[in-house]
Design a protein around this motif. Sequence first.
Motif, PDB file in Angstrom:
ATOM      1  N   ALA A  50       5.204  20.492  24.689  1.00  0.00           N
ATOM      2  CA  ALA A  50       5.829  19.207  24.954  1.00  0.00           C
ATOM      3  C   ALA A  50       5.288  18.137  24.005  1.00  0.00           C
ATOM      4  O   ALA A  50       4.259  18.314  23.351  1.00  0.00           O
ATOM      5  CB  ALA A  50       5.560  18.800  26.398  1.00  0.00           C
ATOM      6  N   GLY A  51       6.019  17.039  23.943  1.00  0.00           N
ATOM      7  CA  GLY A  51       5.509  15.897  23.202  1.00  0.00           C
ATOM      8  C   GLY A  51       4.153  15.486  23.752  1.00  0.00           C
ATOM      9  O   GLY A  51       3.899  15.633  24.958  1.00  0.00           O
ATOM     10  N   PHE A  52       3.267  15.012  22.874  1.00  0.00           N
ATOM     11  CA  PHE A  52       1.911  14.622  23.257  1.00  0.00           C
ATOM     12  C   PHE A  52       1.117  15.805  23.846  1.00  0.00           C
ATOM     13  O   PHE A  52       0.095  15.596  24.491  1.00  0.00           O
ATOM     14  CB  PHE A  52       1.933  13.465  24.261  1.00  0.00           C
ATOM     15  N   ALA A  53       1.611  17.016  23.608  1.00  0.00           N
ATOM     16  CA  ALA A  53       0.939  18.248  24.051  1.00  0.00           C
ATOM     17  C   ALA A  53       0.657  18.235  25.551  1.00  0.00           C
ATOM     18  O   ALA A  53      -0.346  18.784  26.010  1.00  0.00           O
ATOM     19  CB  ALA A  53      -0.365  18.449  23.273  1.00  0.00           C
ATOM     20  N   ILE A  54       1.541  17.641  26.309  1.00  0.00           N
ATOM     21  CA  ILE A  54       1.324  17.520  27.752  1.00  0.00           C
ATOM     22  C   ILE A  54       1.335  18.890  28.417  1.00  0.00           C
ATOM     23  O   ILE A  54       0.511  19.188  29.285  1.00  0.00           O
ATOM     24  CB  ILE A  54       2.415  16.625  28.371  1.00  0.00           C
ATOM     25  N   THR A  55       2.301  19.715  28.028  1.00  0.00           N
ATOM     26  CA  THR A  55       2.404  21.044  28.608  1.00  0.00           C
ATOM     27  C   THR A  55       2.792  22.049  27.527  1.00  0.00           C
ATOM     28  O   THR A  55       3.281  21.682  26.457  1.00  0.00           O
ATOM     29  CB  THR A  55       3.471  21.108  29.714  1.00  0.00           C
ATOM     30  N   THR A  56       2.588  23.309  27.833  1.00  0.00           N
ATOM     31  CA  THR A  56       3.033  24.396  26.972  1.00  0.00           C
ATOM     32  C   THR A  56       3.793  25.414  27.824  1.00  0.00           C
ATOM     33  O   THR A  56       3.654  25.441  29.056  1.00  0.00           O
ATOM     34  CB  THR A  56       1.865  25.098  26.273  1.00  0.00           C
ATOM     35  N   ALA A  57       4.585  26.214  27.152  1.00  0.00           N
ATOM     36  CA  ALA A  57       5.341  27.262  27.847  1.00  0.00           C
ATOM     37  C   ALA A  57       5.390  28.481  26.946  1.00  0.00           C
ATOM     38  O   ALA A  57       5.431  28.347  25.716  1.00  0.00           O
ATOM     39  CB  ALA A  57       6.746  26.782  28.187  1.00  0.00           C
ATOM     40  N   TYR A  58       5.383  29.654  27.565  1.00  0.00           N
ATOM     41  CA  TYR A  58       5.394  30.902  26.803  1.00  0.00           C
ATOM     42  C   TYR A  58       6.356  31.898  27.436  1.00  0.00           C
ATOM     43  O   TYR A  58       6.508  31.948  28.666  1.00  0.00           O
ATOM     44  CB  TYR A  58       4.002  31.532  26.774  1.00  0.00           C
ATOM     45  N   ALA A  59       6.950  32.710  26.600  1.00  0.00           N
ATOM     46  CA  ALA A  59       7.704  33.851  27.104  1.00  0.00           C
ATOM     47  C   ALA A  59       6.712  34.838  27.704  1.00  0.00           C
ATOM     48  O   ALA A  59       5.569  34.961  27.226  1.00  0.00           O
ATOM     49  CB  ALA A  59       8.489  34.503  25.969  1.00  0.00           C
ATOM     50  N   ASP A  60       7.132  35.539  28.735  1.00  0.00           N
ATOM     51  CA  ASP A  60       6.242  36.499  29.395  1.00  0.00           C
ATOM     52  C   ASP A  60       5.722  37.542  28.414  1.00  0.00           C
ATOM     53  O   ASP A  60       4.581  38.008  28.528  1.00  0.00           O
ATOM     54  CB  ASP A  60       6.976  37.192  30.545  1.00  0.00           C
ATOM     55  N   SER A  61       6.546  37.894  27.447  1.00  0.00           N
ATOM     56  CA  SER A  61       6.185  38.957  26.519  1.00  0.00           C
ATOM     57  C   SER A  61       5.039  38.579  25.578  1.00  0.00           C
ATOM     58  O   SER A  61       4.434  39.461  24.962  1.00  0.00           O
ATOM     59  CB  SER A  61       7.402  39.367  25.688  1.00  0.00           C
ATOM     60  N   VAL A  62       4.732  37.284  25.469  1.00  0.00           N
ATOM     61  CA  VAL A  62       3.681  36.870  24.539  1.00  0.00           C
ATOM     62  C   VAL A  62       2.506  36.179  25.232  1.00  0.00           C
ATOM     63  O   VAL A  62       1.519  35.845  24.576  1.00  0.00           O
ATOM     64  CB  VAL A  62       4.241  35.945  23.441  1.00  0.00           C
ATOM     65  N   LYS A  63       2.608  35.971  26.522  1.00  0.00           N
ATOM     66  CA  LYS A  63       1.526  35.304  27.249  1.00  0.00           C
ATOM     67  C   LYS A  63       0.217  36.060  27.080  1.00  0.00           C
ATOM     68  O   LYS A  63       0.167  37.272  27.205  1.00  0.00           O
ATOM     69  CB  LYS A  63       1.876  35.207  28.739  1.00  0.00           C
TER      70      LYS A  63
END
Length: 122
Positions: A50-63
Amino acid sequence: QLQAYGGGLVQAGGSLRLSCAASGGTFSRNAMGWFRQAPGKEREFVAGIAGFAITTAYADSVKGRFTISRDSAKKTVSLQMNNLKPEDTAVYYCAGRDSTPVRTTASEYAYWGQGTQVTVSS
């Protein structure tokens, strides 16, 4: 404008670091993402920040294997890829949104880089 680089050929279990440089416009508040597309497959979400690095998200295959980060001063977003697998082979694209929240759907990203090839040999 987005410019992705850092792809290459690596053996399974190895690591690569992709980077994407942004030019023009704002950057800090814009969500950024990485997508990939393998031959004969649809483009899929890999990771987003997210902007300002507030959150991140990953596909299950790369977590647990990939880490996305951003450097607002340098206007770059990076994807550290560890323990690579042959199924990670694809063209990787960086993408940017016009707004802050991270999203996992390609259609929600307005800006795209040219793609960089990642090939993982078994």
